[in-house]
Design an enzyme around this catalytic site. Structure first.
Site, PDB file in Angstrom:
ATOM      1  N   ASP A 112      -8.637  -7.037  -7.201  1.00  9.86           N
ATOM      2  CA  ASP A 112      -7.479  -6.031  -7.303  1.00  9.86           C
ATOM      3  C   ASP A 112      -8.073  -4.496  -7.706  1.00  9.86           C
ATOM      4  O   ASP A 112      -9.307  -4.199  -7.506  1.00  9.86           O
ATOM      5  CB  ASP A 112      -7.131  -6.519  -8.836  1.00  9.86           C
ATOM      6  CG  ASP A 112      -6.169  -5.966  -9.587  1.00  9.86           C
ATOM      7  OD1 ASP A 112      -5.151  -5.545  -8.861  1.00  9.86           O
ATOM      8  OD2 ASP A 112      -6.376  -5.376 -10.777  1.00  9.86           O
ATOM      9  N   SER A 166      -3.790  -4.709  -4.021  1.00 15.20           N
ATOM     10  CA  SER A 166      -3.152  -4.049  -5.223  1.00 15.20           C
ATOM     11  C   SER A 166      -1.820  -3.933  -5.246  1.00 15.20           C
ATOM     12  O   SER A 166      -1.178  -3.669  -4.217  1.00 15.20           O
ATOM     13  CB  SER A 166      -3.979  -2.622  -5.153  1.00 15.20           C
ATOM     14  OG  SER A 166      -3.168  -1.549  -6.266  1.00 15.20           O
ATOM     15  N   ASP A 225      -6.233  -1.506  -9.802  1.00 18.62           N
ATOM     16  CA  ASP A 225      -5.975  -0.795 -11.049  1.00 18.62           C
ATOM     17  C   ASP A 225      -6.360  -1.730 -12.395  1.00 18.62           C
ATOM     18  O   ASP A 225      -5.981  -2.806 -12.449  1.00 18.62           O
ATOM     19  CB  ASP A 225      -4.416  -0.640 -11.129  1.00 18.62           C
ATOM     20  CG  ASP A 225      -3.827   0.412 -10.300  1.00 18.62           C
ATOM     21  OD1 ASP A 225      -4.395   1.552 -10.447  1.00 18.62           O
ATOM     22  OD2 ASP A 225      -2.968   0.013  -9.671  1.00 18.62           O
TER      23      ASP A 225
HETATM   24  N1  LIG Z   1       5.271   1.773 -12.505  1.00 19.73           N
HETATM   25  C1  LIG Z   1       4.130   1.166 -12.598  1.00 19.73           C
HETATM   26  C2  LIG Z   1       3.954  -0.285 -12.343  1.00 19.73           C
HETATM   27  C3  LIG Z   1       2.866  -0.767 -12.275  1.00 19.73           C
HETATM   28  N2  LIG Z   1       1.872  -0.254 -13.271  1.00 19.73           N
HETATM   29  C4  LIG Z   1       0.556  -0.982 -13.374  1.00 19.73           C
HETATM   30  O1  LIG Z   1      -0.392  -0.968 -12.181  1.00 19.73           O
HETATM   31  C5  LIG Z   1      -0.992  -2.247 -12.119  1.00 19.73           C
HETATM   32  C6  LIG Z   1      -0.658  -2.908 -10.681  1.00 19.73           C
HETATM   33  O2  LIG Z   1      -1.605  -2.714  -9.727  1.00 19.73           O
HETATM   34  P1  LIG Z   1      -2.825  -3.819  -9.386  1.00 19.73           P
HETATM   35  O3  LIG Z   1      -3.861  -2.871  -8.546  1.00 19.73           O
HETATM   36  O4  LIG Z   1      -3.533  -4.023 -10.833  1.00 19.73           O
HETATM   37  O5  LIG Z   1      -2.370  -4.801  -8.771  1.00 19.73           O
HETATM   38  C7  LIG Z   1      -0.170  -3.442 -13.029  1.00 19.73           C
HETATM   39  O6  LIG Z   1      -0.963  -3.975 -13.703  1.00 19.73           O
HETATM   40  C8  LIG Z   1       0.639  -2.223 -13.935  1.00 19.73           C
HETATM   41  O7  LIG Z   1       0.413  -2.494 -15.272  1.00 19.73           O
HETATM   42  C9  LIG Z   1       2.014   0.968 -13.555  1.00 19.73           C
HETATM   43  O8  LIG Z   1       0.919   1.464 -14.253  1.00 19.73           O
HETATM   44  N3  LIG Z   1       3.250   1.653 -13.459  1.00 19.73           N
END
Ligand SMILES: Nc1ccn([C@@H]2O[C@H](COP(=O)(O)O)[C@@H](O)[C@H]2O)c(=O)n1
Length: 320
Positions: free
Chosen positions: A63, A178, A65
Site C-alpha cells: 500500500d 494504492s 499512504d
Molecule cells: N479524500 C481522501 C480519501 C482517502 N484518504 C486516505 O488515503 C488513503 C488511501 O490510500 P492507500 O494508499 O492507503 O490505499 C486512505 O487510507 C484514506 O485515509 C484521504 O486522505 N483523503
C-alpha cells in the site's frame, strides 16, 4: 555438582549447534519494541521458506499512504496523496474546507474497529466519489502537480531508500497498490529518487484533457476496501509478477490484506501491518489479521531486515 557430558556425545552436540545456526532466523529487528506477532514461529518458518526459494521467486506488494509514506512526523500528520492536493496552486479555499469536512466525516468510519469492511464499503465509495468530484470542479492543472508535491510535507518512512534501492538491486518487483492518487504518488517517489524500473503502480489516475486540465479519473475507482477487485483484474495481468509465488505484503488497513488475491498459486505470503492510529482499539484485530504488526513504527526497519534476509540467499536469477 557439575555433570560432564561424555566426549562421545560431543559430535552430536556440534551437529545440533550447526543445525541451529543454519535454521534460526537471524532478524534482530523482529525483537524491536514496536513489533507484535501472534505466531512468531510461523513467521520465522515462512521467512526461512522464502529465503530458500530466493529473490527470484519473490514479489513485494505494498500500500502507499501511511504504509510507504509516514503517518506522522514531529506530532503532525503527514499528508496523504489526496491531501497533497490541498494547495492553493491547485484548489481554492472552499474546496479545502469541503475536503476537510469529508475527511472528518469518513476517516473515523474507515478506521472504526467496531464496523466490518462490508459496512464501511458504501461510505468509502461516497467519500472518494465526493472528493474526486470536488477535485474535477477545481480544474486541476497537470503541470502544477510536481510543485504541489515539492511544497507539501509528504515524507516516506525512514529507511525508504534502502527498501526501494534494495529491491531494485535484487531485481524484485514492487507493486504499489494504492487507493490514493496515482499521479501524485508517482511524483512523490520520483522526487525521492526511488521510482526505479521494478516499481509498478495501481492507483486512481487523473484523466487530463488536451490542455492538461483534470476532467475525470480513469478506470474503476479504488478505495480502501475494494482492492481485491483491482488485484484480480489488474495486478494478476502484470507479466513482471508471474512466476513469483512468494509475497511480502505491506499495508496499514485490513483492506490491504486482499492486495495479493490476484497472485496465482501463491506459496508463501507474509503480511506486515502498520498500526498507526486507534492503536489500542485495533491491536487485537490487526494481530489476528497480519502476521507481523508494527505499532506506531515510522520506519522500514522490519521490512528491510526481512528482505535482507530473504535476498541474501544469493538466488537472484529469474527463472525462465
Ligand atoms: N479524500 C481522501 C480519501 C482517502 N484518504 C486516505 O488515503 C488513503 C488511501 O490510500 P492507500 O494508499 O492507503 O490505499 C486512505 O487510507 C484514506 O485515509 C484521504 O486522505 N483523503
Amino acid at each position: 555438582m557439575i555433570y560432564h557430558i561424555p566426549w562421545i556425545y560431543m559430535p552430536v552436540r556440534s551437529v545440533l549447534a550447526v543445525w541451529h545456526q543454519l535454521t534460526k532466523t537471524e532478524i534482530p529487528e523482529l525483537s524491536k519494541g514496536s513489533v507484535v506477532m501472534r505466531e512468531r514461529r510461523r513467521v520465522e518458518e515462512t521467512i526461512r521458506a522464502m529465503r530458500r526459494a530466493g529473490a527470484c521467486r519473490l514479489q513485494v506488494i505494498s500500500d502507499f499512504d501511511m504504509t510507504l509514506s509516514r503517518f506522522a512526523h514531529n506530532g503532525r500528520r503527514v499528508p496523504t496523496t489526496h491531501n497533497i492536493l490541498d494547495n492553493r496552486l491547485l484548489i481554492n479555499e472552499e474546496c479545502t474546507k469541503k475536503m476537510k469536512e469529508l475527511l472528518n466525516t469518513y476517516y473515523p468510519i474507515e478506521i472504526d474497529a467496531s464496523r466490518s469492511a462490508k459496512e464501511k464499503l458504501p461510505f468509502m465509495v461516497e467519500w472518494w466519489t465526493k472528493v474526486h468530484e470536488l477535485l474535477i470542479e477545481q480544474r486541476i492543472r497537470k503541470d502544477m502537480l510536481a510543485q504541489a508535491v515539492k511544497e507539501s510535507r509528504t515524507m516516506l518512512r525512514d529507511g525508504y531508500k534502502v527498501f526501494f534501492d534494495g529491491l531494485h538491486e535484487s531485481q524484485v518487483p514492487l507493486l504499489i497498490f494504492s487507493a490514493g492518487v496515482g499521479d501524485v504518488l508517482e511524483e512523490v517517489i520520483r522526487q525521492n529518487g526511488v521510482f526505479h524500473s521494478n516499481v509498478h503502480v495501481i492507483s486512481n489516475y487523473m484523466d487530463f484533457d488536451h490542455a492538461g486540465v483534470l476532467r475525470a479519473f480513469k478506470g474503476q475507482l479504488i478505495h480502501t476496501f475494494n482492492k481485491r477487485e483491482g488485484a484480480v483484474t489488474q495486478a494478476a495481468g502484470l507479466a513482471q509478477l508471474h512466476g513469483r509465488p512468494n509475497v511480502l505484503l505491506l499495508g496499514d488497513s485490513l483492506g490491504d490484506l486482499t492486495m495479493a488475491d490476484g497472485v496465482s498459486d501463491p506459496h508463501h505470503v507474509l503480511t506486515v501491518g502498520f498500526l498507526n492510529d486507534q492503536v489500542e482499539e485495533r491491536k487485537e484485530l490487526y494481530m489476528n489479521a497480519f502476521d507481523i504488526v508494527l505499532v506506531r513504527d515510522e520506519t522500514m526497519d522490519v521490512p528491510n531486515a526481512i528482505l535482507r534476509n530473504i535476498t541474501s540467499s544469493g538466488r537472484l536469477e529469474v527463472k525462465a
